[in-house]
Design a protein around this motif. Structure first.
Motif, PDB file in Angstrom:
ATOM      1  N   ALA A  21      30.901 -18.695   3.366  1.00  0.00           N
ATOM      2  CA  ALA A  21      30.623 -18.587   4.801  1.00  0.00           C
ATOM      3  C   ALA A  21      31.547 -19.495   5.609  1.00  0.00           C
ATOM      4  CB  ALA A  21      29.164 -18.949   5.076  1.00  0.00           C
ATOM      5  N   ALA A  22      32.043 -20.563   4.980  1.00  0.00           N
ATOM      6  CA  ALA A  22      32.888 -21.516   5.703  1.00  0.00           C
ATOM      7  C   ALA A  22      34.342 -21.051   5.806  1.00  0.00           C
ATOM      8  CB  ALA A  22      32.819 -22.879   5.014  1.00  0.00           C
ATOM      9  N   LEU A  23      34.687 -19.987   5.073  1.00  0.00           N
ATOM     10  CA  LEU A  23      36.065 -19.467   5.178  1.00  0.00           C
ATOM     11  C   LEU A  23      36.282 -18.828   6.542  1.00  0.00           C
ATOM     12  CD1 LEU A  23      36.625 -17.571   1.791  1.00  0.00           C
ATOM     13  CD2 LEU A  23      37.578 -19.786   2.471  1.00  0.00           C
ATOM     14  N   ARG A  24      37.540 -18.750   6.926  1.00  0.00           N
ATOM     15  CA  ARG A  24      37.834 -17.957   8.132  1.00  0.00           C
ATOM     16  C   ARG A  24      37.561 -16.486   7.817  1.00  0.00           C
ATOM     17  NH1 ARG A  24      43.768 -18.643   9.575  1.00  0.00           N
ATOM     18  NH2 ARG A  24      43.214 -17.257  11.279  1.00  0.00           N
ATOM     19  N   PRO A  25      37.015 -15.755   8.775  1.00  0.00           N
ATOM     20  CA  PRO A  25      36.741 -14.336   8.504  1.00  0.00           C
ATOM     21  C   PRO A  25      37.971 -13.565   8.025  1.00  0.00           C
ATOM     22  CG  PRO A  25      35.639 -15.025  10.506  1.00  0.00           C
ATOM     23  CD  PRO A  25      36.478 -16.186  10.072  1.00  0.00           C
ATOM     24  N   VAL A  26      39.151 -13.913   8.513  1.00  0.00           N
ATOM     25  CA  VAL A  26      40.340 -13.183   8.035  1.00  0.00           C
ATOM     26  C   VAL A  26      40.572 -13.414   6.551  1.00  0.00           C
ATOM     27  CG1 VAL A  26      41.707 -12.872  10.133  1.00  0.00           C
ATOM     28  CG2 VAL A  26      41.891 -15.024   8.880  1.00  0.00           C
ATOM     29  N   GLU A  27      40.168 -14.597   6.076  1.00  0.00           N
ATOM     30  CA  GLU A  27      40.348 -14.858   4.642  1.00  0.00           C
ATOM     31  C   GLU A  27      39.382 -14.012   3.814  1.00  0.00           C
ATOM     32  OE1 GLU A  27      41.694 -19.402   4.194  1.00  0.00           O
ATOM     33  OE2 GLU A  27      39.867 -19.172   5.378  1.00  0.00           O
ATOM     34  N   ARG A  28      38.138 -13.918   4.270  1.00  0.00           N
ATOM     35  CA  ARG A  28      37.192 -13.033   3.560  1.00  0.00           C
ATOM     36  C   ARG A  28      37.676 -11.585   3.633  1.00  0.00           C
ATOM     37  NH1 ARG A  28      33.058 -16.194   6.367  1.00  0.00           N
ATOM     38  NH2 ARG A  28      32.728 -14.469   7.817  1.00  0.00           N
ATOM     39  N   ALA A  29      38.150 -11.217   4.801  1.00  0.00           N
ATOM     40  CA  ALA A  29      38.595  -9.837   5.017  1.00  0.00           C
ATOM     41  C   ALA A  29      39.724  -9.459   4.067  1.00  0.00           C
ATOM     42  CB  ALA A  29      39.045  -9.659   6.467  1.00  0.00           C
ATOM     43  N   ARG A  30      40.646 -10.404   3.863  1.00  0.00           N
ATOM     44  CA  ARG A  30      41.808 -10.129   2.999  1.00  0.00           C
ATOM     45  C   ARG A  30      41.342  -9.770   1.590  1.00  0.00           C
ATOM     46  NH1 ARG A  30      44.633 -15.106   3.765  1.00  0.00           N
ATOM     47  NH2 ARG A  30      44.787 -14.456   5.927  1.00  0.00           N
ATOM     48  N   ILE A  31      40.313 -10.473   1.115  1.00  0.00           N
ATOM     49  CA  ILE A  31      39.795 -10.227  -0.236  1.00  0.00           C
ATOM     50  C   ILE A  31      39.116  -8.856  -0.310  1.00  0.00           C
ATOM     51  CG2 ILE A  31      38.028 -11.016  -1.882  1.00  0.00           C
ATOM     52  CD1 ILE A  31      38.766 -13.919  -0.846  1.00  0.00           C
ATOM     53  N   LEU A  32      38.342  -8.540   0.697  1.00  0.00           N
ATOM     54  CA  LEU A  32      37.647  -7.241   0.688  1.00  0.00           C
ATOM     55  C   LEU A  32      38.647  -6.088   0.764  1.00  0.00           C
ATOM     56  CD1 LEU A  32      34.543  -7.894   2.977  1.00  0.00           C
ATOM     57  CD2 LEU A  32      34.798  -8.249   0.526  1.00  0.00           C
ATOM     58  N   ARG A  33      39.702  -6.313   1.556  1.00  0.00           N
ATOM     59  CA  ARG A  33      40.708  -5.247   1.671  1.00  0.00           C
ATOM     60  C   ARG A  33      41.427  -5.043   0.347  1.00  0.00           C
ATOM     61  NH1 ARG A  33      41.941  -6.220   6.826  1.00  0.00           N
ATOM     62  NH2 ARG A  33      43.291  -7.885   6.150  1.00  0.00           N
TER      63      ARG A  33
END
Ligand code: NAD
Length: 480
Positions: free
Chosen positions: A61-73
């Motif tokens: 949860a503490a990651l930047r959303p773009v970092e989470r997004a990159r993994i999901l993509r």
């Protein structure tokens, strides 16, 4: 292809086995062969999965959303690259034809991961001006979410739940249906390969009791279930005990209304998609097909010809259009409904036969509102055709059900289409289409068909909560 997974569960970034759990055999419904042998989760496994999720969620949860997004993509790209193998596994696990699984199951899961990856960075709070003071809101993740899946779209369901949950900074423990447990393990594996931290998405296997143990654990903030209404009642009640958030994607008995001015070939095609795709094992199916009396016989004769041309057989053969039902239990249930429809006086137009776990595409006409076939969810390739004469009447009859998942309207009159849609009690309605569920558009039920929504921007709200922050800019004016 190797269908036996490395181990039954996937916890904290790795496959995990606990042979103390009750054995769970996975069958290929087309052949009856055992394609995997798993074990149900023991209390120790359930605890490990929840502990791992709770631990991992904080940093995620503490990651930047773009970092989470990159993994999901990245995960969505991997799924697309491996679609052929993943779809074959899905076909062996469910019995659904490869021509379906290759386009409708994992591809939709990949879409969900890609879509929520795209949305995640743009989810923000708002600022509220309050004179010199102000308030702002933060959209926070809920924490550990539990996903519980049905057997009809096992991998798609896992992705539809995981994608918004993870994108918003939650962790998930997912329990697939005991009937189709293989796809969710692949998703866990792929997410790790894409760079997700260990513990963000865990999979535990088992029957309802494992689901029940997850739902009542104090570490769990939210439960999202896809399943039947009876299970939904139990899970909703259990979640209420801990005031947990819920999403309930439950059953249906949806109406598909064909007016006399409809493009009949399209209406027939939609009715077939909405009753025979996945051997009819789709929650949103338009199983009550109301056809205007003026076009009914024409509709039925076109439908009969096309239904009788459906190619049934080996689901791994790309030419096969319809496979078996998922299990012997489901087959027994569906064939009993066919027998009951005949006994209650419905007219069998085509089908009705069965071999192994295969059931022919079946159409009953002259079905009345009180027949069992018009009231209960069959979850098999059995279409009920009912007659109607006027718009007002068909709207009332379409709504006269405890369910409210979906509905369809076929007409060339756009004014009528929107007028009818406005009055239909359903979470999703199609005009001159049926059963299309793009991830960009929200999906879910009203009445007994469920609460909450999956897909679309709406799902963001179901995996987050708002924190309001009041900021005082001056001295505190206290009367004491
Ligand atoms: P089900 O209700 O028997 O089981 C669903 C899941 O719940 C399974 O994983 C099961 O193990 C688990 N479960 C059972 N009892 C539980 C309990 N007490 N606590 C926690 N978990 C429990 O449904 P099914 O037979 O797997 O699937 C078919 C049903 O699902 C149909 O009614 C269909 O309409 C519905 N469905 C709905 C949607 C939707 O999006 N609305 C999609 C697919 C299927």
């Amino acid at each position: 292809m190797r269908t036996q997974p490395q181990a039954s569960h996937f916890i904290d970034g790795a496959y995990v086995e606990d042979a103390a759990g009750a054995p769970l055999a996975v069958l290929n419904p087309a052949t009856g062969d055992t394609i995997a042998r798993l074990h149900e989760a023991t209390p120790a496994i359930i605890d490990r999965a929840l502990a791992s999720a709770a631990r991992a969620q904080v940093a995620w949860a503490a990651l930047r959303p773009v970092e989470r997004a990159r993994i999901l993509r990245r995960a969505s790209d991997i799924i697309r690259d491996r679609n052929a193998d993943l779809s074959l596994l899905e076909t062996l696990d469910t019995g659904k034809p490869i021509q379906e699984t290759e386009v409708a199951d994992w591809p939709s899961g990949a879409d969900a991961l890609e879509y929520y990856a795209g949305l995640a960075p743009s989810v923000t709070g708002e600022t509220v001006p309050l004179g010199p003071d102000f308030a702002y809101s933060i959209r926070e993740p809920l924490g550990v979410c539990v996903g519980i899946g049905a057997w009809n779209y096992p991998s798609q369901i896992a992705c539809w739940k995981a994608a918004p949950a993870l994108a918003m900074g939650n962790a998930m423990v997912f329990k697939p249906s005991e009937t189709t447990p293989l796809g969710a393990l692949k998703l866990a594996d792929i997410l790790m390969e894409a760079g997700a931290p260990a513990g963000i998405f865990n999979v535990v296997q088992g029957m309802g009791a494992v689901g029940a143990a997850l739902v009542t654990d104090p570490r769990v903030a939210k439960v999202s279930l896809t399943g039947s209404v009876p299970t939904g009642r139990k899970v909703y009640a259990a979640a209420a005990e801990g005031i947990r958030h819920v999403t309930m994607e439950l059953g249906g008995k949806s109406p598909l209304i064909v007016f006399a001015d409809a493009d009949l070939d399209s209406a027939v095609g939609a009715a077939m998609l909405g009753n025979f795709y996945s051997s009819g094992q789709i929650c949103s199916n338009g199983t009550r097909v109301f056809v205007h009396r003026d076009v009914k016989e024409d509709f039925l004769s076109r439908l009969k010809a096309r239904a009788e041309a459906i190619v049934m057989g080996d689901p791994t053969d790309p030419a096969t259009q319809m496979g078996p039902l998922v299990s012997a239990a489901q087959h027994e249930k569906v064939t009993a409904y066919v027998a009951r429809a005949k006994a209650e006086g419905a007219r069998l137009v085509t089908g009705g036969g069965s071999e192994g776990l295969f059931v022919q595409p079946t159409v009953f006409a002259d079905v009345t509102d009180t027949m069992t076939l018009a009231c209960e969810e069959v979850f098999g390739p059995v279409m009920a055709v009912l007659d109607f004469d006027i718009e007002e009447e068909v709207i009332a009859r379409a709504n006269a059900t405890e369910f409210g998942l979906a509905a369809g309207v076929f007409t060339a009159d756009i004014t009528r289409a929107h007028r009818v849609v406005a009055r239909l009690q359903a979470g999703t309605v199609w005009i001159n289409a049926y059963n299309l569920t793009p991830v960009e558009s929200s999906f879910g039920g009203v009445k007994l068909s469920g609460v909450g929504r999956e897909n679309g921007k709406a799902a963001i709200e179901h995996y987050t909560q708002l924190k309001s922050v009041y900021v005082g800019m001056g001295p505190v004016d206290a009367p004491y």
